[in-house]
Design an enzyme around this catalytic site. Structure first.
Site, PDB file in Angstrom:
ATOM      1  N   LYS A 113       0.902  -1.188  -0.121  1.00  0.00           N
ATOM      2  CA  LYS A 113      -0.089   0.079   0.003  1.00  0.00           C
ATOM      3  C   LYS A 113       0.718   1.284  -0.050  1.00  0.00           C
ATOM      4  CE  LYS A 113      -3.936  -2.131   2.347  1.00  0.00           C
ATOM      5  NZ  LYS A 113      -3.668  -3.592   2.639  1.00  0.00           N
TER       6      LYS A 113
HETATM    7  C1  LIG Z   1      -4.152  -4.648   1.936  1.00  0.00           C
HETATM    8  C2  LIG Z   1      -3.808  -5.974   2.022  1.00  0.00           C
HETATM    9  C3  LIG Z   1      -4.352  -7.010   1.238  1.00  0.00           C
HETATM   10  C4  LIG Z   1      -5.745  -6.925   0.537  1.00  0.00           C
HETATM   11  O1  LIG Z   1      -5.407  -5.932  -0.686  1.00  0.00           O
HETATM   12  P1  LIG Z   1      -6.825  -5.370  -1.355  1.00  0.00           P
HETATM   13  O2  LIG Z   1      -6.237  -4.349  -2.334  1.00  0.00           O
HETATM   14  O3  LIG Z   1      -7.508  -4.864  -0.189  1.00  0.00           O
HETATM   15  O4  LIG Z   1      -7.546  -6.492  -2.012  1.00  0.00           O
HETATM   16  C5  LIG Z   1      -3.657  -8.248   1.078  1.00  0.00           C
HETATM   17  N1  LIG Z   1      -2.589  -8.389   1.979  1.00  0.00           N
HETATM   18  C6  LIG Z   1      -1.983  -7.244   2.933  1.00  0.00           C
HETATM   19  C7  LIG Z   1      -0.700  -7.658   3.626  1.00  0.00           C
HETATM   20  C8  LIG Z   1      -2.545  -6.174   2.717  1.00  0.00           C
HETATM   21  O5  LIG Z   1      -2.135  -5.262   3.399  1.00  0.00           O
END
Ligand SMILES: *Cc1c(COP(=O)(O)O)cnc(C)c1O
Length: 446
Positions: A113
Site C-alpha cells: 500500500k
Molecule cells: C491490504 C492488504 C491486502 C488486500 O489488498 P486489497 O487491495 O484490499 O485486496 C492483502 N494483503 C496485505 C498484507 C494487505 O495489507
C-alpha cells in the site's frame, strides 16, 4: 480524462475532483471514461526497462491528460524509490519451478500500500499547488485525510503523507487491536500525522470516519477526504506492479502463459492488475486468493454477490466481508459474469490451511510466506495448469506478522532494519471514545 461513478447517478468528475473527493456523490466509485491501450512496441521492449521507466509510461496513460509530464515523472520517481522483484519459489533439490512470487513489500513501511499512499499524497499536493480550488467560506484550505485502520493502511498512508505540505492526516485505530510494530509505524511520526486511539474495534473507527464524511458542520469547517482504495489515486498506481512483474518474467523467458494470483481483501490491488490487462498487458488469467472471507469466490460460483459480516482470520488485512472494489470489477466487465469468470478464478482458505501451507512451503522450498501470501501460493498450487507459469503477490513482509509466523514455523525470523527504526520513536496518540460526538468536537477545534 473524465471519471464517472459506478452508480451512474453522479456528475462526471475531473481527476482532481475524483482524488480530492474520493467517493462520488451517489456513493459510487470513480472509473476513468476510457482505458488507453499501450502499443505493442512497449510490451516487446518492456523487459529492458526499469520499474521506474515502466511506471512512468503507465502513469502517463492514466494521468497524462491531467498532469504535466515532468511533474508526473517526478511523482512516479518519488513514489518508487524501491524495487519490486520476482523471486522463484523452487523446491529443494530442483533447478526449476513454475511458481514465482512478486515481492510487493520493499516500500518504506514494507507494505504494498506504500505505492498508492505515496502517489496519492504527491498527486493531491500537485493539485493543491496548481488548482484554483473553490473555497467554501470560512473553510481552511488544508486538506484533511481521515483513515480508519486495522494496521497496514494506517502505516502506509501516514508514511506516504508524512511532511507533505497542505495535508493533515488523522489515523484512527482500535486501542490494543493492532500489532506493536504497526502501532509504532503511525504513532511515532508527529508533524502532519495525528494518531487517534479509539476505545473500540476497527468497525467503530470506520463508523467514526464515515459519520465525519456525512456531517455537514464538519464539511463546512474543513476539507475532508479518504485515503483507502476507493480513491483512484490510491488503487490505480498499483498497476505498476503488474507491468513490472510481466517485464521481469519476460526477462527470464517465463512470461508466456503467465497467471497472476493476488491475495485480496478490498480487491483494490487485483483491480489495478485488471486495468493493466485492459491496457494490453499480456497476462493470460488471474486468480483472486481469499482467506475465509469468501464473498468473491461465491460470486464466481453462483453469479450472486452476497456481502457478509467479515470473519477474523490469520490473514487479517484481507478480512473484508463487502469488498469495495467489487463495484469497479463489475463495471469494468459491464456486469457480465461470464466475462469475469473467463478471466478470473477464485480460491478460499481457512486458517488451518494457511498454517499448513506456510509450514509446507517453508519445509519444501525454504521460502517464508506471510499468512496473506500463503493464500496466493496455495491458490497457484491448486489451480495452475500444465504449461502455465504462476506469479503470486507476497503482499506483506513476514516480519510484520512475526509473532504468528514464528509460532507457525517454530522459527525466529529477523526483523528488517527499517521496521526496527520505527520502534525507537515515542508513541504519541490522542485517546478517543467511539462516540461520534467526541470525535466531532475534537475535529471542530482543529
Ligand atoms: C491490504 C492488504 C491486502 C488486500 O489488498 P486489497 O487491495 O484490499 O485486496 C492483502 N494483503 C496485505 C498484507 C494487505 O495489507
Amino acid at each position: 480524462m473524465k471519471y464517472y461513478s459506478t452508480n451512474k447517478q453522479a456528475p462526471i468528475a475531473s481527476l482532481e475532483k475524483a482524488v480530492v473527493k474520493g467517493l462520488a456523490e451517489d456513493k459510487g466509485l470513480y472509473m476513468p471514461e476510457n482505458i488507453k491501450k499501450l502499443p505493442k512496441e512497449f510490451f516487446d521492449n518492456i523487459d529492458k526497462m526499469s520499474f521506474q521507466e515502466i511506471a512512468c509510461t503507465v502513469a502517463e496513460a492514466f494521468f497524462g491528460e491531467d498532469v504535466e509530464k515532468e511533474a508526473l515523472d517526478k511523482i512516479v520517481c518519488d513514489t518508487l524509490s524501491f524495487d519490486c522483484p520476482v523471486v522463484p519459489v523452487t523446491p529443494k533439490g530442483q533447478s526449476d519451478t513454475n511458481i514465482y512470487t512478486l515481492e510487493l513489500f520493499h516500500g518504506p513501511t514494507l507494505a504494498f500500500k506504500d505505492v498508492g499512499a505515496r502517489f496519492m499524497a504527491r498527486l493531491l499536493q500537485y493539485f493543491l499547488k496548481n488548482g484554483q480550488r473553490s473555497k467554501v467560506e470560512g473553510q481552511k484550505s488544508e486538506v484533511n485525510v481521515l483513515v480508519a485502520t486495522s494496521g497496514d493502511t494506517g502505516s502506509a498512508v501516514a508514511n506516504g503523507f508524512l511532511g507533505v505540505e497542505g495535508i493533515h492526516v488523522y489515523v484512527l485505530y482500535p486501542k490494543g487491536k493492532v500489532s506493536p510494530i504497526q502501532e509504532c509505524q503511525f504513532t511515532t511520526l508527529g508533524k502532519n500525522i495525528t494518531a487517534i486511539e479509539v476505545d473500540g474495534v476497527f468497525d467503530d473507527c470506520q463508523a467514526l470516519v464515515k459519520s465525519a464524511f456525512m456531517d455537514a458542520d464538519l464539511n463546512n469547517h474543513m476539507k475532508l477526504t479518504s485515503a483507502n482504495s476507493i480513491n483512484v489515486a490510491r488503487f490505480l498506481p498499483q498497476a505498476f506492479y503488474y507491468f513490472n512483474a510481466y517485464a521481469r518474467m519476460k526477462a527470464l523467458g517465463k512470461a508466456d502463459n503467465m497467471v497472476m494470483c493476488v491475495p485480496s481483501g478490498n480487491f483494490g490491488n487485483i483491480c489495478a492488475a485488471l486495468f493493466g490487462h485492459a491496457m494490453g498487458l499480456p497476462i493470460k488469467r488471474f486468480v483472486a486468493a481469499n482467506n475465509a472471507n469468501d464473498i468473491f469466490y461465491n460470486y464466481l460460483q453462483t453469479g450472486k454477490y452476497n456481502p457478509q459480516p467479515s470473519k477474523q482470520t490469520l490473514a487479517n488485512a484481507m478480512d473484508v466481508g463487502d469488498p469495495s472494489n467489487f463495484a469497479r470489477i463489475y463495471d469494468l466487465y459491464k456486469g457480465s459474469h461470464e466475462a469475469i469468470t473467463s478471466l478470473i478464478s477464485g480460491a478460499t482458505y481457512k486458517d488451518e490451511q494457511i498454517r499448513a501451507t506456510m509450514q509446507e512451503c517453508f519445509a519444501e522450498t525454504g521460502y517464508v510466506l506471510d499468512p496473506h501470501g500463503a493464500c496466493g501460493y496455495q491458490a497457484l498450487k491448486d489451480l495452475l495448469k500444465d504449461g502455465e507459469t504462476g506469479v503470486f503477490c507476497e503482499t506483506a513482509h513476514p516480519a510484520k506478522f512475526k509473532e504468528k509466523v514464528d509460532e507457525i514455523l517454530s522459527a525466529d525470523i529477523a526483523i528488517p532494519q527499517r521496521l526496527q527504526e520505527f520502534m525507537k520513536g515515542t508513541k504519541q496518540s490522542i485517546p478517543m471514545s467511539k462516540d461520534f460526538k467526541d470525535f466531532k468536537e475534537f475535529l471542530m477545534k482543529e
